[in-house]
Design a protein around this motif. Structure first.
Motif, PDB file in Angstrom:
ATOM      1  N   ARG A   1       0.960  -1.273  -0.047  1.00 27.73           N
ATOM      2  CA  ARG A   1      -0.041  -0.104   0.005  1.00 27.73           C
ATOM      3  C   ARG A   1       0.956   1.346   0.086  1.00 27.73           C
TER       4      ARG A   1
ATOM      5  N   VAL B   1      -2.898   4.190  -3.145  1.00 24.35           N
ATOM      6  CA  VAL B   1      -3.062   3.304  -3.947  1.00 24.35           C
ATOM      7  C   VAL B   1      -2.230   1.873  -3.287  1.00 24.35           C
ATOM      8  N   GLU B   2      -2.975   0.895  -3.812  1.00 21.60           N
ATOM      9  CA  GLU B   2      -2.408  -0.516  -3.685  1.00 21.60           C
ATOM     10  C   GLU B   2      -1.594  -1.084  -4.973  1.00 21.60           C
ATOM     11  N   VAL B   3      -0.477  -1.429  -4.891  1.00 22.95           N
ATOM     12  CA  VAL B   3       0.337  -1.931  -6.066  1.00 22.95           C
ATOM     13  C   VAL B   3      -0.197  -3.181  -6.555  1.00 22.95           C
ATOM     14  N   THR B   4      -0.364  -3.451  -7.854  1.00 20.39           N
ATOM     15  CA  THR B   4      -1.214  -4.821  -8.398  1.00 20.39           C
ATOM     16  C   THR B   4       0.096  -5.102  -9.437  1.00 20.39           C
TER      17      THR B   4
ATOM     18  N   CYS C   1      -1.747  -0.734 -13.166  1.00 18.52           N
ATOM     19  CA  CYS C   1      -0.820  -1.064 -12.140  1.00 18.52           C
ATOM     20  C   CYS C   1      -0.953  -0.862 -10.639  1.00 18.52           C
ATOM     21  N   TYR C   2      -2.113  -0.102 -10.359  1.00 14.50           N
ATOM     22  CA  TYR C   2      -2.421  -0.041  -8.895  1.00 14.50           C
ATOM     23  C   TYR C   2      -4.079   0.081  -8.837  1.00 14.50           C
TER      24      TYR C   2
END
Length: 130
Positions: free
Chosen positions: A58, A70-73, A88-89
């Motif tokens: 996060r 944001v949460e990193v994907t 990407c997030y």
């Protein structure tokens, strides 16, 4: 799986490079300066520009008088287009308050001259400087 059109990073990526690559900040040097100033946090902790970020982290960034959460994907090393960057997030940023929520300070009529001593005291009280 990273978004289509991106070159997946092999594992973790530096936070300053990732924040720049997904267009949260305009330049990489601005991203590094934000990290050094403590305006970038990973999982609630301030980080250095060299800190590694992985999917699931996060990230909170304070820039341009607003905070983005944001949460990193997906991790990417190179700057990507805006459409790809949003994949990407996951954005957890709360919506900004409505403009009606901000109180508007009273304005003096143009050409009415300087405020009197009584009006200055009232203005100071209103601004919390009494």
């Amino acid at each position: 799986m990273p978004p289509e059109g991106t070159t997946p990073a092999a594992g973790p990526v530096r936070i300053d490079a990732w924040v720049w690559a997904v267009r949260l900040l305009k330049t990489r040097s601005e991203a590094a300066a934000a990290c050094r100033a403590g305006h970038v946090k990973i999982n609630g902790e301030s980080v250095k520009p060299s800190q590694q970020v992985v999917p699931g982290d996060r990230v909170r960034v304070w820039a341009h008088h607003r905070e983005v959460d944001v949460e990193v994907t997906a991790t990417v090393r190179k700057r990507v287009g805006a459409a790809v960057a949003t994949q990407c997030y996951v954005d957890h940023t709360p919506p900004p308050p409505p403009k009606e929520a901000f109180l508007r300070l009273p304005q003096r009529d143009r050409g009415s001259g300087r405020p009197t001593k009584k009006e200055r005291r009232q203005l100071d009280r209103l601004r919390g400087r009494s």
